[in-house]
Design a protein around this motif. Structure first.
Motif, PDB file in Angstrom:
ATOM      1  N   GLY A 364     -21.527   2.399  12.305  1.00 37.72           N
ATOM      2  CA  GLY A 364     -21.706   2.621  13.727  1.00 37.72           C
ATOM      3  C   GLY A 364     -22.173   4.020  14.076  1.00 37.72           C
ATOM      4  N   ILE A 365     -22.301   4.872  13.067  1.00 35.17           N
ATOM      5  CA  ILE A 365     -22.749   6.255  13.255  1.00 35.17           C
ATOM      6  C   ILE A 365     -23.924   6.497  12.328  1.00 35.17           C
ATOM      7  CG2 ILE A 365     -22.099   8.686  13.116  1.00 35.17           C
ATOM      8  CD1 ILE A 365     -19.219   7.864  13.608  1.00 35.17           C
ATOM      9  N   ALA A 366     -24.932   7.150  12.840  1.00 34.28           N
ATOM     10  CA  ALA A 366     -26.132   7.397  12.055  1.00 34.28           C
ATOM     11  C   ALA A 366     -25.806   8.140  10.767  1.00 34.28           C
ATOM     12  CB  ALA A 366     -27.141   8.184  12.884  1.00 34.28           C
ATOM     13  N   GLU A 367     -26.426   7.693   9.653  1.00 30.42           N
ATOM     14  CA  GLU A 367     -26.181   8.314   8.357  1.00 30.42           C
ATOM     15  C   GLU A 367     -27.224   9.380   8.038  1.00 30.42           C
ATOM     16  OE1 GLU A 367     -26.278   4.903   5.862  1.00 30.42           O
ATOM     17  OE2 GLU A 367     -24.279   4.195   6.451  1.00 30.42           O
ATOM     18  N   THR A 368     -28.408   9.268   8.636  1.00 24.01           N
ATOM     19  CA  THR A 368     -29.494  10.212   8.361  1.00 24.01           C
ATOM     20  C   THR A 368     -29.594  11.243   9.474  1.00 24.01           C
ATOM     21  OG1 THR A 368     -30.719   8.482   7.204  1.00 24.01           O
ATOM     22  CG2 THR A 368     -31.966  10.417   7.894  1.00 24.01           C
ATOM     23  N   LYS A 369     -29.728  12.510   9.101  1.00 23.66           N
ATOM     24  CA  LYS A 369     -29.861  13.571  10.095  1.00 23.66           C
ATOM     25  C   LYS A 369     -31.316  13.915  10.395  1.00 23.66           C
ATOM     26  CE  LYS A 369     -25.423  13.865  10.210  1.00 23.66           C
ATOM     27  NZ  LYS A 369     -24.712  13.251  11.352  1.00 23.66           N
ATOM     28  N   ASP A 370     -32.233  13.346   9.601  1.00 21.37           N
ATOM     29  CA  ASP A 370     -33.651  13.626   9.782  1.00 21.37           C
ATOM     30  C   ASP A 370     -34.161  12.831  10.986  1.00 21.37           C
ATOM     31  OD1 ASP A 370     -36.365  13.983   9.693  1.00 21.37           O
ATOM     32  OD2 ASP A 370     -36.547  13.627   7.534  1.00 21.37           O
ATOM     33  N   GLN A 371     -34.299  13.508  12.137  1.00 24.16           N
ATOM     34  CA  GLN A 371     -34.689  12.832  13.362  1.00 24.16           C
ATOM     35  C   GLN A 371     -36.101  12.255  13.264  1.00 24.16           C
ATOM     36  OE1 GLN A 371     -32.551  12.548  16.241  1.00 24.16           O
ATOM     37  NE2 GLN A 371     -31.165  13.081  14.571  1.00 24.16           N
ATOM     38  N   ALA A 372     -36.996  12.929  12.603  1.00 22.36           N
ATOM     39  CA  ALA A 372     -38.361  12.436  12.469  1.00 22.36           C
ATOM     40  C   ALA A 372     -38.389  11.123  11.682  1.00 22.36           C
ATOM     41  CB  ALA A 372     -39.233  13.479  11.786  1.00 22.36           C
ATOM     42  N   LYS A 373     -37.572  11.066  10.636  1.00 20.17           N
ATOM     43  CA  LYS A 373     -37.514   9.833   9.850  1.00 20.17           C
ATOM     44  C   LYS A 373     -36.926   8.692  10.681  1.00 20.17           C
ATOM     45  CE  LYS A 373     -35.763   7.922   5.517  1.00 20.17           C
ATOM     46  NZ  LYS A 373     -35.304   6.680   6.155  1.00 20.17           N
ATOM     47  N   LEU A 374     -35.891   9.015  11.453  1.00 21.05           N
ATOM     48  CA  LEU A 374     -35.297   7.987  12.296  1.00 21.05           C
ATOM     49  C   LEU A 374     -36.318   7.458  13.304  1.00 21.05           C
ATOM     50  CD1 LEU A 374     -31.733   9.443  13.013  1.00 21.05           C
ATOM     51  CD2 LEU A 374     -32.295   7.408  11.693  1.00 21.05           C
ATOM     52  N   ARG A 375     -37.099   8.392  13.841  1.00 27.72           N
ATOM     53  CA  ARG A 375     -38.120   7.948  14.807  1.00 27.72           C
ATOM     54  C   ARG A 375     -39.111   7.005  14.149  1.00 27.72           C
ATOM     55  NH1 ARG A 375     -40.799   5.750  17.566  1.00 27.72           N
ATOM     56  NH2 ARG A 375     -42.047   6.363  19.383  1.00 27.72           N
TER      57      ARG A 375
END
Length: 984
Positions: A364-375
């Protein structure tokens, strides 16, 4: 006075004295009265014939006459067989009681009074006997004919291949056999009781039974006759006790672990079951004692036996189970009930097709901190649909109605169509006929001129144009676009609820364009031909339209079309199916086909808990559109399968039923009863297969069961700690549950997006998210129908739909923007709140529409997005996603800890510089809660302090995130506070 009591009735025909001669009616009057009587009888006969004849003509016109003949013959057979049995039973007992009457004696007042009645009915005894037997026969036959489904299922039943855990009988015994046995038992009880009453009245009338006369109260013949009838009644009661044993496996009862419990519990297996067996034995003995009165001629022993049976039923069947429940079960309920709960869990999951549902823990919480990758991952996670089919129908109406006599359904549908070689979610609706928009209403216009709709209108589900309007892929009149060439006329549709007469001398209005009005004459072979005057007369009577009989607009080639809605046609052709509430159109092989999902159900699956279809399938859409309600043959069920996919051609009305679930024993049973009505699954073309989907009503039934039956452990089930609920729809005020949503998306264990049906769960009585559920709705994939549930940890609080909506509304800058959008006479409408799993977290997306100015139809103006504590409210989905994953989104306050006691004011946040962003956000959360509590108490001073603390905490969070660079900064836009005037 005493002499009056013994005076025999006067048979002289009336009082003496002057007689008034009444002249007989003249021959002309008598002829007239006789003629009127004959005409009235003929009118009644023809009215009944018209109903029968028009039904036969309709079934023959759709090539399903076998359904009509099978159903009718079954009803007639049951009517005559059971009507005759009941008539013979009652008539025989009346005849026998009359035959066994004693020699008449007028020695008592009672018999002297009865003698009047005996003499009064003497001339009419045969007619009275025939009348009574005919009446009870008609009533019994009509009741039996309504059991045609029960009879056909019993005589054609096939094995389930599964046995119940208690009696080791095949499930087919409970689903097909037991209902028929219970009907026979009920009929036997009715026959015994009516025969007993008729015999007792006849014996009393003719002196076999006496109430006030001296001496014996009953003759030996009457005693024997009535004893045999009582013995039959008690013997039937013995059979009832024996069947009740098996009935325990499908008995519903209240149980604290679930609202509807079916099957044996500890008290049933260890108290009721042996009690029923004992009562069966007692009833058999009691019945034998009644039969023995044929020789003993005394009531003493049978009456004693009957009294003991009643006492045993109270003590053994009622008191003993209550004692077991009180002193054995309640002190150790968990241990006692666990083995039976396990049986119920297994049976319920199997009966509703949820036994293979996959439950996976999800953080329920994002595991990746790379915002660009998430986008970048968003595009792979889902094709996010921002065109809400339940909102944009008025927009379709205004932009694509073209003429007032066309209209779109209130709720459009979601389908998949290929564009540039890639499949995309598409919002689709038909331009159907709108009778309210016909310029001049009269019989000719309503039924001859305006007969059909025209064309498909479709739009991309994932985008809008620059003005917020749908990006149409099929539009205009005639429709043109990506769907190619197809028959566009819509003679059968969801809004087509009246009859039309087509194909004759009267031309129809086809459509209008710049060159003027186009006319058309129906070329199909649908409907019933009206060339025959008998047919015209039958329909004139059946529809109450005498114009049909003599109208000059009807001539050679005229055909009448009726039963025109897709659900109505499928229900009539397959009356043994339950019909899904949402029929949807698709362009298939150059034709518009309505696709209708249909279910087979039963209420007799042992140990499977029951559900009420009308309640379970209700949501915020059915609350505002009753056309979406399920068409159920039986509302209470405990087994359901989507066993049939049906299609209805929008032009020809042709109906086809396809076998979808090839293993369903209920469908196999009905296919035996109605052979050649269901086509094999192999007959489904690939083009049609591409548009089939997982049905909504089945999904809603399954998600309701999964709120409790997602657990497999009996102790967890009994504790109730893992009970979920389907949240209410936060986007409207109906108070009903959120509907499931179709969209193409990818679950964590899937390699690519598939067309899916999704929903969310919250804990029972709370608003935070507990689970996300999706089913693969694309039949073209290998794991179609696979239910996946992402279960969130109970230790982590993740916002649910209601909380997300509340957070949207409480954001100061968002609330201000919405207030501006509502300026003037504009209205804001929230679209579907979509939930998408993304990298361990959950992405929420909600389109916002505005009805503004004089347009009064919704246009997409904003898109709300939230993920990982960041929210954005932008003009387009791309902009909102860029803002959230670019780190510029507005921080969202975490939801309140619902375990905290209400009324407790949290301590003020720390004023020391936090070492982490999380600590600052925690302080912000506490300050926010303090402010909300102050608002509840109208403590404005405390509210002001809380607001200052909140701003300070958010400032420190910004500093901590940036490493302290830039010093203390204030961002009013980022303040998630709720001012006294805002919607918090």
């Amino acid at each position: 006075m005493p002499t009056l009591a013994f005076q025999m009735p006067d048979r002289g025909g009336g009082p003496t004295g002057p007689r008034i001669r009444v002249g007989r009616p003249s021959r002309r009057v008598r002829t007239l009265l006789m003629t009127l009587g004959v005409l009235a009888v003929l009118g009644m006969v023809f009215t009944m014939f018209a109903g029968f004849w028009t039904d036969w003509l309709w079934y023959r016109s759709v090539d399903y006459s076998s359904v009509f003949t099978t159903t009718l013959s079954t009803k007639i057979g049951l009517f005559f067989v059971f009507g005759l049995l009941m008539a013979v039973s009652v008539g025989f007992n009346i005849w026998l009681a009359h035959r066994l009457r004693p020699p008449l004696s007028a020695m008592s007042m009672e018999q002297q009074n009865l003698d009047r009645y005996r003499m009064g009915i003497a001339p009419y005894k045969k007619w009275l006997l025939l009348g009574i037997t005919a009446l009870v026969g008609l009533i019994a036959g009509a009741s039996a004919s309504s059991q045609w489904r029960t009879w056909l299922m019993w005589v054609n039943g096939v094995s389930f291949g599964q046995k119940d855990p208690q009696f080791k009988l095949d499930v087919s015994f409970y689903a097909f056999d037991l209902p028929w046995y219970r009907f026979l038992l009920g009929f036997g009880f009715a026959a015994a009781i009516l025969g007993l009453i008729a015999a007792a009245l006849t014996h009393y009338l003719y002196g076999g039974l006496r109430v006030t006369s001296p001496g014996a109260r009953a003759t030996a013949a009457a005693t024997g006759h009535l004893s045999v009838l009582l013995g039959i009644f008690v013997a039937l009661k013995a059979v009832a006790y024996w069947l009740d044993r098996y009935g325990l496996a499908v008995k519903s009862s209240d149980f604290k672990a679930t609202d509807s419990w079916t099957g044996l519990r500890y008290v049933d297996a260890n108290a009721y079951l042996p009690a029923k067996t004992i009562l069966f034995c007692i009833a058999v003995i009691c019945a034998l004692l009644f039969f023995a009165t044929l020789w003993r001629r005394t009531w003493q022993l049978p009456v004693i036996g009957f009294g003991l049976m009643v006492l045993s039923a109270i003590l053994i069947g009622g008191l003993y189970p209550a004692i077991v429940q009180k002193f054995q079960v309640q002190p150790n309920e968990q241990a006692k009930e666990a083995p039976y709960v396990e049986k119920n869990l297994a049976a319920t999951r199997e009966a509703y097709g949820i036994d293979d549902s996959q439950v996976t823990e999800y953080p329920g919480i994002a595991e990746t901190k790379d915002q660009a990758k998430l986008r970048d991952d968003v595009a792979n996670a889902a094709s996010i649909r921002i065109m809400d089919p339940n909102i944009v129908s008025p927009t379709f109406q205004q932009l694509q109605q073209i003429r007032n006599y066309y209209a779109f359904p209130t709720n459009l549908d979601v389908d998949r169509y290929a564009k540039d070689g890639k499949e995309q979610d598409t919002v689709i609706g038909l331009r159907e006929l709108n009778y309210a928009g016909i310029p001049k209403r009269n019989w000719i216009n309503d039924h001859f001129r305006y007969t059909h709709g025209y064309g498909v209108v479709a739009a991309e589900g994932t985008s809008a144009d620059s003005g917020g309007r749908p990006a149409f892929t099929e539009s205009d009149l005639p429709s043109k676009g990506d769907l190619g060439t197809y028959e566009q006329r819509v003679y059968y549709g969801e809004r087509t609820t009246t009859y039309s007469i087509v194909g004759g001398p009267q031309k129809e209005i086809d459509y209008s364009d710049d060159s003027g009005e186009k006319t058309y004459s129906y070329k199909g072979d649908s409907g019933v031909n009206l060339d025959n005057p008998v047919n015209r007369a039958a329909y004139a009577v059946a529809f109450g339209e005498p114009q049909i009989l003599y109208s000059g607009a009807i001539g050679e080639g005229s055909r009448i079309l009726y039963n025109r809605t897709p659900k109505e046609r499928v229900e009539a052709i397959a009356p043994w199916l339950t019909i899904d509430g949402d029929a949807y159109p698709a362009v298939v092989e150059g034709r518009i086909q309505w696709i209708v999902d249909a279910y087979t159900t039963t209420n007799g699956y042992p140990y499977a808990s029951r559900t009420t279809l009308g309640d379970t399938t209700a949501d915020s859409l059915t609350a505002t559109n009753d056309q979406r309600a399920v068409v159920a043959q039986q509302n209470q069920v405990n087994y359901i399968r989507n066993s049939v996919k049906a299609t209805v051609d929008a032009y020809s009305g042709e109906v086809k039923l396809y076998q979808w679930d090839t293993q369903d024993p209920v469908l196999k049973t009905w296919m035996k009863a109605f052979p050649d009505t269901v086509e094999p699954r192999s007959e489904i073309s690939q083009d049609l297969m591409d548009h089939l989907r997982y049905p909504q009503d089945l999904f809603k039934v399954q998600r309701e069961l999964l709120t409790r039956y997602h657990v497999k452990d009996a102790n967890t089930f009994l504790s109730g700690s893992e009970v979920w609920q389907v949240p209410d729809d936060p986007t409207n005020k109906t108070g009903e549950t959120v509907p499931p949503y179709y969209l193409s998306m990818k679950m964590p264990d899937q390699s690519e997006q598939v067309f899916s049906l999704t929903t969310t769960f919250t804990p029972n009585g709370r608003d935070n998210l507990s689970a996300f559920m999706a089913v693969n709705a694309d039949p073209g994939t290998q794991d179609y129908g696979k239910i996946r549930i992402l279960k969130l940890p109970t230790s982590t609080t993740v916002s649910g739909p209601k909380q997300v909506q509340s957070q949207f509304n409480s954001q100061q800058d968002i609330a201000e923007t919405i207030r501006l959008l509502r300026g003037g006479d504009s209205e804001v409408e929230y679209g579907n709140l979509l939930t998408v799993p993304l990298d361990g977290g959950l992405l929420y997306v909600e389109p916002v529409y505005v009805r503004g100015g004089g347009l009064k139809y919704p246009l997409l103006r904003k898109v709300l997005v939230t993920y990982g504590g960041q929210t954005a409210f932008e003009d387009t989905l791309e902009q909102a996603l860029d803002k959230v994953f670019g780190g510029e989104g507005t921080p969202v306050e975490p939801p309140a800890d619902e375990g905290e006691d209400e009324g407790t004011t949290p301590p003020p946040p720390s004023t020391q510089q936090p070492s982490t962003v999380q600590e600052a956000l925690n302080d912000a959360q506490k300050a926010f809660e303090a402010g909300q509590e102050a608002l509840k108490n109208n403590d404005w001073e405390a509210y002001g302090r809380a607001q200052k603390d909140l701003e300070d905490a958010l400032r420190r969070a910004e500093d901590a995130q940036s490493g302290g660079a830039g010093g203390a900064r204030s961002s009013p836009r980022a303040t998630p506070s709720a001012s006294p005037g805002s919607n918090s």
